[in-house]
Design a protein around this motif. Structure first.
Motif, PDB file in Angstrom:
ATOM      1  N   ARG A  38      -0.204 -26.753 -13.860  1.00 42.92           N
ATOM      2  CA  ARG A  38      -0.412 -25.545 -14.663  1.00 42.92           C
ATOM      3  C   ARG A  38       0.614 -25.536 -15.793  1.00 42.92           C
ATOM      4  O   ARG A  38       1.820 -25.514 -15.554  1.00 42.92           O
TER       5      ARG A  38
ATOM      6  N   TYR B  76      -2.788 -22.735 -18.963  1.00 43.12           N
ATOM      7  CA  TYR B  76      -4.030 -23.455 -18.676  1.00 43.12           C
ATOM      8  C   TYR B  76      -3.722 -24.526 -17.638  1.00 43.12           C
ATOM      9  O   TYR B  76      -2.545 -24.839 -17.371  1.00 43.12           O
ATOM     10  N   TYR B  77      -4.752 -25.094 -17.049  1.00 44.16           N
ATOM     11  CA  TYR B  77      -4.588 -26.123 -16.030  1.00 44.16           C
ATOM     12  C   TYR B  77      -5.104 -27.469 -16.524  1.00 44.16           C
ATOM     13  O   TYR B  77      -6.173 -27.538 -17.143  1.00 44.16           O
TER      14      TYR B  77
ATOM     15  N   TRP C 112     -12.833 -23.990 -17.630  1.00 41.14           N
ATOM     16  CA  TRP C 112     -12.267 -24.168 -16.294  1.00 41.14           C
ATOM     17  C   TRP C 112     -13.088 -23.465 -15.211  1.00 41.14           C
ATOM     18  O   TRP C 112     -12.944 -23.774 -14.035  1.00 41.14           O
ATOM     19  N   ASP C 113     -13.944 -22.536 -15.590  1.00 38.68           N
ATOM     20  CA  ASP C 113     -14.789 -21.875 -14.594  1.00 38.68           C
ATOM     21  C   ASP C 113     -15.766 -22.845 -13.939  1.00 38.68           C
ATOM     22  O   ASP C 113     -16.385 -22.517 -12.913  1.00 38.68           O
TER      23      ASP C 113
ATOM     24  N   TYR D 283      -9.688 -26.229 -10.357  1.00 40.02           N
ATOM     25  CA  TYR D 283      -9.115 -25.002 -10.916  1.00 40.02           C
ATOM     26  C   TYR D 283      -9.401 -23.811 -10.009  1.00 40.02           C
ATOM     27  O   TYR D 283      -8.512 -22.985  -9.734  1.00 40.02           O
ATOM     28  N   LEU D 284     -10.624 -23.701  -9.547  1.00 45.47           N
ATOM     29  CA  LEU D 284     -10.997 -22.574  -8.689  1.00 45.47           C
ATOM     30  C   LEU D 284     -10.177 -22.574  -7.407  1.00 45.47           C
ATOM     31  O   LEU D 284      -9.760 -21.515  -6.921  1.00 45.47           O
TER      32      LEU D 284
ATOM     33  N   CYS E 284      -7.143 -23.951  -7.098  1.00 49.39           N
ATOM     34  CA  CYS E 284      -5.766 -23.600  -7.488  1.00 49.39           C
ATOM     35  C   CYS E 284      -5.614 -22.093  -7.603  1.00 49.39           C
ATOM     36  O   CYS E 284      -4.620 -21.506  -7.146  1.00 49.39           O
ATOM     37  N   LYS E 285      -6.582 -21.454  -8.239  1.00 46.20           N
ATOM     38  CA  LYS E 285      -6.528 -20.011  -8.445  1.00 46.20           C
ATOM     39  C   LYS E 285      -6.519 -19.267  -7.110  1.00 46.20           C
ATOM     40  O   LYS E 285      -5.840 -18.245  -6.963  1.00 46.20           O
TER      41      LYS E 285
END
Length: 499
Positions: free
Chosen positions: A85, A96-97, A129-130, A135-136, A138-139
């Motif tokens: 990140r 951003y990632y 990123w969606d 990413y999902l 990580c979130k």
């Protein structure tokens, strides 16, 4: 060809231990079991030890050695890494990632970014990123192993680990397989007066270690390759001006994030690497823009857990040796060059250097053509990583300090300048054969740093607005589907390392 060059390679000597030396010794012995390997190291010589974050190819290395992942994770206090990140790089407060995933899905012959841009024109209000499972995850702070051949559902990962413990782990494996370790400091490197080839390492004890092929794993000293054989060092500080780092461990965070954090400051950047027993922290900076006292204050005031030690300073010079292989010496690790750890490439460069040597390992002779091919591939790999790191610094909207203003004025390497222009104009990317970063990596960093392409590939216009939006909705649903099978990162680590 002289007799020395045509001799059989019966014994390989590794000068230096640490991560580089033991990674080399372990893999070479695994593949070339008949080869006699002796590693020389001294307990009195420390290692740099900042390479605690990796990229996914480390899995290939571990698997080929036959390492049990459970034992590896336990013995190196490792955690899972899905991404980096980047915070404050585009501008203060932004993030951003850069993930290891492949956002979206294959729609045609061009990258997913072209269809995302077309959908944005049709009214889509979703970030790139969606459509990225990494990413999902990580979130959400989750992870699990997903067994699938479908790239849409894959969750590529690497590791954070204690590099010192990893070296010790590999040492036990290598010695068990027959690698001989000799304790001692190298006092002198003996070379053949006619050929210039290295013949032996003389230790301070008076003992001489003879060999046919030598690996220089002596770190930034470059004792064999640079100091003995006189291979020149190509300085890249005109592009990457950082020459210092401070490193300090801190207490473990209550939640182990499945990603590395890279936090930009006024004149440098800070890393936060989550391990299961502590956090790794450091600040990379240029002495031209920040003095040591300010650097220490910046680092220590931006820890998210209590420090466990005082900061340790590391000085370096970014660049590479103009040859990684010269005569009968191959530089592995920091003896072959140094690139700051912004994209966690240090350990990978060790791995790729070893694998490259294995592919070209001489059966009967060390030939000039073999050296040239090895050096050409290594040069391109180093340069593409260099360019990727420069990208982060140069493409930014930050102008709040002299450092960031100067970064925007860099005279870029031609290949990088062309790559940036092509992406800005048409969202098109072209990667070199030895570039370790895939298109998705370049896209995420370019978008994350603020480059929005002006156009996209015409094939994306084959779909109506309704059709492209429906396609994007279907891809998003597919990316969300595996999230239900993921668990909290710490729960995964506890389960996999449980006795």
């Amino acid at each position: 060809m002289d007799s020395r060059m045509s001799a059989h390679i019966r014994k390989l000597v590794v000068a230096g231990g640490g991560t580089a030396g033991w990674m080399a010794a372990a893999l070479l012995k695994k593949v070339l079991g008949h080869l006699e390997i002796e590693l020389v190291e001294s307990q009195d010589i420390g290692i740099v030890g900042v390479g605690e974050a990796t990229i996914p190819p480390i899995q290939t290395y571990n698997q080929f050695l036959g390492l049990d992942e459970k034992a590896f994770l336990s013995e190196t206090n490792a955690s899972i890494k899905l991404a980096i990140r980047f915070e404050n790089w585009k501008q203060k407060g932004s993030s951003y990632y850069h993930t290891f995933g492949a956002p979206g899905a294959t729609v045609g012959f061009v990258g997913f970014q072209h269809y995302w841009l077309r959908a944005m024109k049709a009214g889509l209000n979703k970030s790139f990123w969606d459509y990225d499972l990494n990413y999902l995850a990580c979130k959400a702070g989750t992870f699990n192993k997903i067994q699938t051949d479908n790239p849409v559902y894959q969750l590529p990962y690497a590791y954070h680990f204690d590099a010192t413990l990893y070296g010790q782990f590999l040492r036990r494996l290598a010695e068990k397989s027959g690698v001989v370790r000799t304790e001692g400091k190298i006092e002198h490197v003996k070379t053949n007066p006619e050929t210039g080839f290295v013949e032996a390492l003389q230790l301070t004890s008076g003992k001489q270690i003879h060999g046919d092929l030598f690996l220089d794993c002596t770190g930034m000293r470059g004792l064999l390759l640079q100091k003995t054989l006189g291979v020149e060092y190509e300085d890249w500080s005109k592009w990457l001006c950082a020459d210092s780092a401070l490193a300090v461990p801190s207490q473990r965070h209550e939640k182990t994030a499945p990603f590395t954090r890279s936090i930009a400051h006024e004149s440098g950047w800070q890393w936060r690497i989550p391990l299961t027993h502590r956090n790794g922290n450091g600040l990379v900076y240029s002495s031209r823009y920040m003095d040591d006292d300010t650097a220490e204050q910046t680092l220590m005031s931006n820890l998210d857990t209590a420090p466990l030690d005082t900061p340790r300073k590391i000085t370096f010079r970014t660049g590479r040796t103009v040859k990684q292989w010269h005569k009968n010496v191959i530089g592995i690790g920091l003896s072959s060059g140094f690139l700051e750890p912004l994209e966690s490439t240090s350990i990978h460069l060790i791995q790729s250097g070893i694998v490259r040597l294995l592919k070209m390992f001489p059966n009967h002779a060390i030939t000039p053509s073999m050296e040239a091919l090895y050096n050409a591939e290594s040069k391109e790999e180093f340069e593409t990583i260099r360019d990727f790191i420069i990208l982060h610094y140069n493409v930014t909207e930050r102008d709040d300090s002299e450092f960031w203003r100067d970064m925007q004025k860099l005279a870029l390497p031609e290949r990088l300048a062309t790559k940036i222009d092509a992406f800005r104009d048409t969202a098109t990317l072209h990667n070199e054969q030895n570039d370790i970063f895939r298109d998705a990596s370049w896209v995420e960093v370019m978008l994350g740093q603020g480059i929005m392409p002006q156009s996209y590939h015409p094939s994306a216009n084959n779909f109506s607005d309704q059709e492209i939006l429906a396609i994007m909705q279907k891809i998003e649903a597919a990316k969300l589907q595996p999230l239900g099978s993921l668990v909290a990162h710490d729960d995964f680590l506890r389960k996999i390392t449980a006795n």
